[in-house]
Structures are given as C-alpha cells and as structure tokens.
Design a protein around this motif. Structure first.
Motif, PDB file in Angstrom:
ATOM      1  N   TYR A 265       0.858  -1.190   0.000  1.00 57.91           N
ATOM      2  CA  TYR A 265       0.000   0.000   0.000  1.00 57.91           C
ATOM      3  C   TYR A 265       0.887   1.231   0.000  1.00 57.91           C
ATOM      4  CZ  TYR A 265      -4.338   2.587   0.979  1.00 57.91           C
ATOM      5  OH  TYR A 265      -5.438   3.412   0.888  1.00 57.91           O
ATOM      6  N   LEU A 266       0.421   2.299  -0.680  1.00 58.10           N
ATOM      7  CA  LEU A 266       1.179   3.535  -0.780  1.00 58.10           C
ATOM      8  C   LEU A 266       0.437   4.683  -0.105  1.00 58.10           C
ATOM      9  CD1 LEU A 266       2.042   3.380  -4.601  1.00 58.10           C
ATOM     10  CD2 LEU A 266       3.440   2.508  -2.705  1.00 58.10           C
ATOM     11  N   LEU A 267       1.175   5.503   0.596  1.00 59.84           N
ATOM     12  CA  LEU A 267       0.682   6.795   1.062  1.00 59.84           C
ATOM     13  C   LEU A 267       1.558   7.850   0.398  1.00 59.84           C
ATOM     14  CD1 LEU A 267      -0.075   6.542   4.902  1.00 59.84           C
ATOM     15  CD2 LEU A 267      -1.686   6.545   2.988  1.00 59.84           C
ATOM     16  N   VAL A 268       0.950   8.650  -0.460  1.00 57.97           N
ATOM     17  CA  VAL A 268       1.702   9.593  -1.285  1.00 57.97           C
ATOM     18  C   VAL A 268       1.352  11.019  -0.896  1.00 57.97           C
ATOM     19  CG1 VAL A 268       2.197  10.339  -3.645  1.00 57.97           C
ATOM     20  CG2 VAL A 268       1.720   7.920  -3.165  1.00 57.97           C
ATOM     21  N   ASP A 269       2.357  11.816  -0.627  1.00 64.02           N
ATOM     22  CA  ASP A 269       2.109  13.209  -0.287  1.00 64.02           C
ATOM     23  C   ASP A 269       1.520  13.951  -1.489  1.00 64.02           C
ATOM     24  OD1 ASP A 269       2.513  15.461   1.651  1.00 64.02           O
ATOM     25  OD2 ASP A 269       3.679  16.242  -0.022  1.00 64.02           O
ATOM     26  N   GLY A 270       0.496  14.749  -1.234  1.00 65.26           N
ATOM     27  CA  GLY A 270      -0.113  15.532  -2.304  1.00 65.26           C
ATOM     28  C   GLY A 270      -1.553  15.133  -2.549  1.00 65.26           C
ATOM     29  N   ASN A 271      -2.085  15.560  -3.681  1.00 68.61           N
ATOM     30  CA  ASN A 271      -3.492  15.289  -3.981  1.00 68.61           C
ATOM     31  C   ASN A 271      -3.699  14.348  -5.161  1.00 68.61           C
ATOM     32  OD1 ASN A 271      -2.786  16.940  -6.083  1.00 68.61           O
ATOM     33  ND2 ASN A 271      -4.103  18.661  -5.498  1.00 68.61           N
ATOM     34  N   ARG A 272      -2.608  13.734  -5.664  1.00 68.98           N
ATOM     35  CA  ARG A 272      -2.720  12.778  -6.764  1.00 68.98           C
ATOM     36  C   ARG A 272      -1.763  11.614  -6.549  1.00 68.98           C
ATOM     37  NH1 ARG A 272      -6.333  15.723  -7.699  1.00 68.98           N
ATOM     38  NH2 ARG A 272      -7.001  16.690  -9.667  1.00 68.98           N
ATOM     39  N   LEU A 273      -2.208  10.418  -6.895  1.00 68.48           N
ATOM     40  CA  LEU A 273      -1.311   9.266  -6.901  1.00 68.48           C
ATOM     41  C   LEU A 273      -0.454   9.308  -8.172  1.00 68.48           C
ATOM     42  CD1 LEU A 273      -3.759   6.499  -5.650  1.00 68.48           C
ATOM     43  CD2 LEU A 273      -1.784   7.404  -4.421  1.00 68.48           C
ATOM     44  N   PRO A 274       0.738   8.698  -8.153  1.00 70.88           N
ATOM     45  CA  PRO A 274       1.647   8.820  -9.293  1.00 70.88           C
ATOM     46  C   PRO A 274       1.412   7.828 -10.424  1.00 70.88           C
ATOM     47  CG  PRO A 274       2.727   7.645  -7.520  1.00 70.88           C
ATOM     48  CD  PRO A 274       1.380   8.071  -6.987  1.00 70.88           C
ATOM     49  N   GLY A 275       0.294   7.105 -10.394  1.00 65.10           N
ATOM     50  CA  GLY A 275      -0.001   6.192 -11.483  1.00 65.10           C
ATOM     51  C   GLY A 275       0.681   4.852 -11.359  1.00 65.10           C
ATOM     52  N   HIS A 276       0.950   4.419 -10.131  1.00 62.10           N
ATOM     53  CA  HIS A 276       1.563   3.114  -9.910  1.00 62.10           C
ATOM     54  C   HIS A 276       0.481   2.060  -9.729  1.00 62.10           C
ATOM     55  CE1 HIS A 276       4.367   0.108  -8.345  1.00 62.10           C
ATOM     56  NE2 HIS A 276       5.334   0.879  -8.790  1.00 62.10           N
ATOM     57  N   HIS A 277       0.829   0.793 -10.033  1.00 59.32           N
ATOM     58  CA  HIS A 277      -0.174  -0.275  -9.937  1.00 59.32           C
ATOM     59  C   HIS A 277      -0.481  -0.672  -8.499  1.00 59.32           C
ATOM     60  CE1 HIS A 277       2.740  -3.449  -8.868  1.00 59.32           C
ATOM     61  NE2 HIS A 277       3.568  -2.798  -9.671  1.00 59.32           N
ATOM     62  N   ILE A 278       0.403  -0.354  -7.560  1.00 56.78           N
ATOM     63  CA  ILE A 278       0.150  -0.683  -6.153  1.00 56.78           C
ATOM     64  C   ILE A 278      -0.928   0.257  -5.615  1.00 56.78           C
ATOM     65  CG2 ILE A 278       1.164  -0.703  -3.826  1.00 56.78           C
ATOM     66  CD1 ILE A 278       3.818  -1.481  -5.140  1.00 56.78           C
ATOM     67  N   PRO A 279      -1.918  -0.252  -4.906  1.00 56.60           N
ATOM     68  CA  PRO A 279      -2.986   0.621  -4.399  1.00 56.60           C
ATOM     69  C   PRO A 279      -2.470   1.570  -3.329  1.00 56.60           C
ATOM     70  CG  PRO A 279      -3.191  -1.582  -3.468  1.00 56.60           C
ATOM     71  CD  PRO A 279      -2.116  -1.667  -4.523  1.00 56.60           C
ATOM     72  N   GLY A 280      -3.209   2.629  -3.139  1.00 62.74           N
ATOM     73  CA  GLY A 280      -2.812   3.580  -2.115  1.00 62.74           C
ATOM     74  C   GLY A 280      -3.715   4.790  -2.110  1.00 62.74           C
TER      75      GLY A 280
END
Length: 223
Positions: free
Chosen positions: A130-145
């Motif tokens: 699982y990913l927690l990404v700073d900001g308001n958009r995910l970077p388009g990776h296949h791993i959910p987050g």
C-alpha cells in the motif's frame, strides 16, 4: 538514478501520524490498510530552476520506530541529516530516485515528479502492499494507495520519505555549488530567489538549469 536499501480486521483505521504543530490543525488521517508493508512517498524539488526533482519511498519497520519524524521543511539541516541516517539504518526498505532536468523539460514538472515517485517505489527492496503519497494525486503506480494532502505532517512514513528526498537534493545542490560557486546554490538550493535570479541574469543558465522554466527560458533567449 535510484538509490535504495533495507535494514524492510478489514475496516478503516487511523495510523500513527508524525508529530508536529501543523498536524494538530489537520483532520485525522484514516488509512484503509492494516499491514506492515506500507510505503510513504514524497518528493522535493518541484519549484527550483535547476537540478533534478527527487523522490523517496520508505517502508518503516514497526518493530524499530524512529522518534522525531516530521515534515522535512520544519526540521533543521542537522536534525534532517541525523534522521536521514537513522531511516537508512532502521527502515525495512527505502529508495531515493529522481527525474532529470531534461526529463522535466520533456514531460513537465508534474509528470516528471510522478516519474521520480514511481522509480522510488519500484526501487524498494521490499515490495509494498500500500502507498501513502504526499499531495493530492497518486503517481499512477499499480500498487494501491491514497494521496494525502500535507502528508509529510500527517504520517511518519511520508515524513521519512520527505527527509530522505530533502537531504539527497540538498546534497546535490551543495555539490553543484562547489563547481559553480557564483550562483549561490548552497544557500538557495536552486529556488528562484533574488540572488539566484540575479546570478542567472549575470552569468546565464547552466546545463543543469531547467530550460522550460520561465526565468531560465528568458535568459536562454539572451545568451
């Protein structure tokens, strides 16, 4: 470029967030993941006129917590460097990656930032769930987050990523300063300060400058 290492109920629940005054005014962070393979992802360097945009991904080790993780911008350089060393030693996995000035000019800074983030995620020695990404958009990776606004002040894994990325990019600016001391990179880290803009006007752009950024583009037309 990527640099990495490792030392590594179904309802939503809140997870431990990083400390800091800013966090008190933010809403509680609710994460839809309960395992131990959560990667925090953050970037540094969207605003500067020179150098790469740097991203980091970190999977913290629940058995080896790190005290004092916070948004890298509120930490002193000395404290960031100490935490940087501790993260590299104690995290389950970490990776630092970048997108170059040429990639920024080709893709634009938004897409180049996401490219650097995906490279950091893919460079982890432990595959996150699982990913927690700073900001308001995910970077388009296949791993959910999920994307987390002001995430570096709200979750320790994102804070750790922000620290690694900040220390790495600052080091790159210090190295550039040794080769081009008249630009002041050691002080402004490539951001468009009056000192940097004056040096750019006086000396012209370097190969490391981002040619698509307006102040650099203007000077290129003159030199």
């Amino acid at each position: 470029m990527a640099e990495g290492g490792m030392s590594g109920d179904s309802r939503k629940r809140s997870t431990k967030a990083s400390p800091g005054k800013a966090r008190k005014a933010l809403p509680e962070l609710v994460v839809d993941y309960q395992g131990s393979l959560l990667a925090g992802v953050d970037e540094v360097g969207r605003g500067p006129l020179v150098g790469a945009v740097v991203a980091a991904a970190v999977i913290l080790d629940p058995a080896r917590p790190i005290d004092g993780l916070a948004d890298s911008k509120v930490l002193s350089a000395k404290r960031r460097e100490a935490l940087d060393a501790q993260i590299r030693e104690q995290a389950l996995a970490w990776c630092i990656a970048e997108a170059s000035p040429a990639e920024i000019d080709s893709l634009n800074i938004y897409h180049a930032t996401h490219l650097a983030m995906r490279r950091a995620i893919d460079g982890l020695n432990v595959v996150p769930e699982y990913l927690l990404v700073d900001g308001n958009r995910l970077p388009g990776h296949h791993i959910p987050g999920q994307a987390v606004v002001k995430g570096d002040a709200r979750h320790s894994a994102i804070a750790a990523a922000s620290i690694l990325a900040k220390v790495a990019r600052d080091a790159a600016m210090l190295a550039l300063d040794t080769h081009h001391p008249d630009y002041g990179f050691a002080r402004h880290k490539g951001y468009p300060t009056p000192e940097h803009l004056a040096a750019l006007e006086r000396l012209g752009p370097l190969p490391e400058h981002r040619r698509s950024f307006a102040p650099v583009k203007r000077q290129l037309a003159l030199f």
